[in-house]
Design a protein around this motif. Structure first.
Motif, mmCIF file in Angstrom:
data_model
loop_
_atom_site.group_PDB
_atom_site.id
_atom_site.type_symbol
_atom_site.label_atom_id
_atom_site.label_comp_id
_atom_site.label_asym_id
_atom_site.label_seq_id
_atom_site.Cartn_x
_atom_site.Cartn_y
_atom_site.Cartn_z
ATOM 1 N N LEU A 111 0.823 -1.207 0.000
ATOM 2 C CA LEU A 111 0.000 0.000 0.000
ATOM 3 C C LEU A 111 0.860 1.261 0.000
ATOM 4 N N VAL A 112 1.920 1.275 0.798
ATOM 5 C CA VAL A 112 2.813 2.439 0.833
ATOM 6 C C VAL A 112 3.517 2.591 -0.509
ATOM 7 N N ALA A 113 3.963 1.479 -1.095
ATOM 8 C CA ALA A 113 4.639 1.535 -2.400
ATOM 9 C C ALA A 113 3.693 2.060 -3.483
ATOM 10 N N ALA A 114 2.399 1.750 -3.344
ATOM 11 C CA ALA A 114 1.400 2.214 -4.313
ATOM 12 C C ALA A 114 0.881 3.610 -3.957
ATOM 13 N N ASN A 115 1.476 4.229 -2.941
ATOM 14 C CA ASN A 115 1.097 5.569 -2.481
ATOM 15 C C ASN A 115 -0.360 5.614 -2.002
ATOM 16 N N ASN A 116 -0.843 4.515 -1.429
ATOM 17 C CA ASN A 116 -2.189 4.456 -0.864
ATOM 18 C C ASN A 116 -2.057 4.521 0.660
ATOM 19 N N LYS A 117 -1.621 5.677 1.144
ATOM 20 C CA LYS A 117 -1.328 5.823 2.562
ATOM 21 C C LYS A 117 -2.581 5.760 3.430
ATOM 22 N N VAL A 118 -3.705 6.229 2.914
ATOM 23 C CA VAL A 118 -4.938 6.210 3.715
ATOM 24 C C VAL A 118 -5.311 4.780 4.068
ATOM 25 N N ARG A 119 -5.287 3.899 3.081
ATOM 26 C CA ARG A 119 -5.605 2.484 3.320
ATOM 27 C C ARG A 119 -4.545 1.848 4.218
ATOM 28 N N ALA A 120 -3.272 2.229 4.033
ATOM 29 C CA ALA A 120 -2.199 1.684 4.868
ATOM 30 C C ALA A 120 -2.397 2.079 6.330
ATOM 31 N N ILE A 121 -2.797 3.322 6.561
ATOM 32 C CA ILE A 121 -3.067 3.782 7.932
ATOM 33 C C ILE A 121 -4.220 2.977 8.535
ATOM 34 N N LYS A 122 -5.245 2.757 7.730
ATOM 35 C CA LYS A 122 -6.399 1.991 8.222
ATOM 36 C C LYS A 122 -6.002 0.568 8.609
ATOM 37 N N VAL A 123 -5.211 -0.082 7.764
ATOM 38 C CA VAL A 123 -4.764 -1.450 8.060
ATOM 39 C C VAL A 123 -3.915 -1.466 9.327
ATOM 40 N N LEU A 124 -2.994 -0.506 9.445
ATOM 41 C CA LEU A 124 -2.144 -0.434 10.622
ATOM 42 C C LEU A 124 -2.972 -0.227 11.890
ATOM 43 N N ARG A 125 -3.956 0.659 11.834
ATOM 44 C CA ARG A 125 -4.799 0.903 13.010
ATOM 45 C C ARG A 125 -5.619 -0.326 13.387
ATOM 46 N N GLU A 126 -6.098 -1.057 12.383
ATOM 47 C CA GLU A 126 -6.890 -2.258 12.648
ATOM 48 C C GLU A 126 -6.079 -3.317 13.390
ATOM 49 N N HIS A 127 -4.785 -3.390 13.092
ATOM 50 C CA HIS A 127 -3.960 -4.451 13.664
ATOM 51 C C HIS A 127 -3.179 -4.043 14.903
ATOM 52 N N THR A 128 -3.104 -2.738 15.186
ATOM 53 C CA THR A 128 -2.310 -2.304 16.339
ATOM 54 C C THR A 128 -3.120 -1.569 17.392
ATOM 55 N N GLY A 129 -4.249 -0.989 17.000
ATOM 56 C CA GLY A 129 -5.018 -0.185 17.953
ATOM 57 C C GLY A 129 -4.437 1.207 18.140
ATOM 58 N N LEU A 130 -3.493 1.603 17.294
ATOM 59 C CA LEU A 130 -2.911 2.935 17.385
ATOM 60 C C LEU A 130 -3.956 3.987 17.045
ATOM 61 N N GLY A 131 -3.758 5.181 17.559
ATOM 62 C CA GLY A 131 -4.612 6.302 17.209
ATOM 63 C C GLY A 131 -4.276 6.783 15.805
ATOM 64 N N LEU A 132 -5.123 7.642 15.283
ATOM 65 C CA LEU A 132 -4.932 8.133 13.923
ATOM 66 C C LEU A 132 -3.609 8.868 13.769
ATOM 67 N N ARG A 133 -3.297 9.739 14.706
ATOM 68 C CA ARG A 133 -2.066 10.526 14.615
ATOM 69 C C ARG A 133 -0.827 9.626 14.648
ATOM 70 N N GLU A 134 -0.820 8.666 15.560
ATOM 71 C CA GLU A 134 0.328 7.778 15.683
ATOM 72 C C GLU A 134 0.475 6.895 14.446
ATOM 73 N N ALA A 135 -0.652 6.376 13.948
ATOM 74 C CA ALA A 135 -0.605 5.517 12.770
ATOM 75 C C ALA A 135 -0.136 6.296 11.545
ATOM 76 N N LYS A 136 -0.611 7.528 11.394
ATOM 77 C CA LYS A 136 -0.182 8.345 10.258
ATOM 78 C C LYS A 136 1.318 8.627 10.333
ATOM 79 N N ALA A 137 1.794 8.956 11.523
ATOM 80 C CA ALA A 137 3.229 9.223 11.680
ATOM 81 C C ALA A 137 4.049 7.985 11.339
ATOM 82 N N ARG A 138 3.572 6.831 11.760
ATOM 83 C CA ARG A 138 4.310 5.595 11.489
ATOM 84 C C ARG A 138 4.309 5.262 9.996
#
Length: 147
Positions: A111-138
């Motif tokens: 997703l990051v390689a395809a520049n689909n960061k919004v979907r990547a953030i969503k996947v990361l949040r689903e699997h880690t429970g991170l907040g939006l700000r933390e997931a976006k930064a990561r």
């Protein structure tokens, strides 16, 4: 005279098209910078009691950057008591405290390689429970193939 009317009609249509084409950002009502647990609780009570006008006023008082339209939209989507009032522990969670399974890392890499960061953030949040700000930064720091 006809040219002036025609020009005004064309201008009005352009304004309408531009407004409709502008992307709308749907945000989480709990992501307001001024949304503190006490404020969230007060807004929860107002929404639960059907006092949406008072809830909109309270939300705008805590975050003056919100327009009336945006505050009303957030209150319309507001679900009382759906999120914990103690948001701090989740926000303080260390990024590596919840390691990602390999298949999730591969998916985020793609997703990051395809520049689909919004979907990547969503996947990361689903699997880690991170907040939006933390997931976006990561995700902003994410380098495909190195995580």
């Amino acid at each position: 005279m006809k040219w002036i009317i025609l020009a005004l009609v064309v201008l009005a249509l352009l304004v309408i098209v531009i407004r409709l084409a502008r992307p709308r950002v749907e945000s989480d009502p709990y992501d307001s910078p001024a949304a503190r647990p006490g404020t969230i609780h007060e807004i929860d009570q107002l929404v639960a009691n059907g006092q949406k006008v008072a809830a909109v006023k309270k939300l705008r008082a805590t975050d003056p950057t919100l327009s009336l339209r945006e505050a009303k939209a957030r209150i319309d989507r507001w679900q009382p008591e759906t999120k914990p009032y103690s948001v701090a522990p989740r926000a303080q969670q260390q990024p590596d405290s919840n390691p990602l399974p390999p298949h999730v890392i591969v998916e985020i890499d793609q997703l990051v390689a395809a520049n689909n960061k919004v979907r990547a953030i969503k996947v990361l949040r689903e699997h880690t429970g991170l907040g939006l700000r933390e997931a976006k930064a990561r995700i902003d720091r994410w380098v495909p193939g190195r995580n």
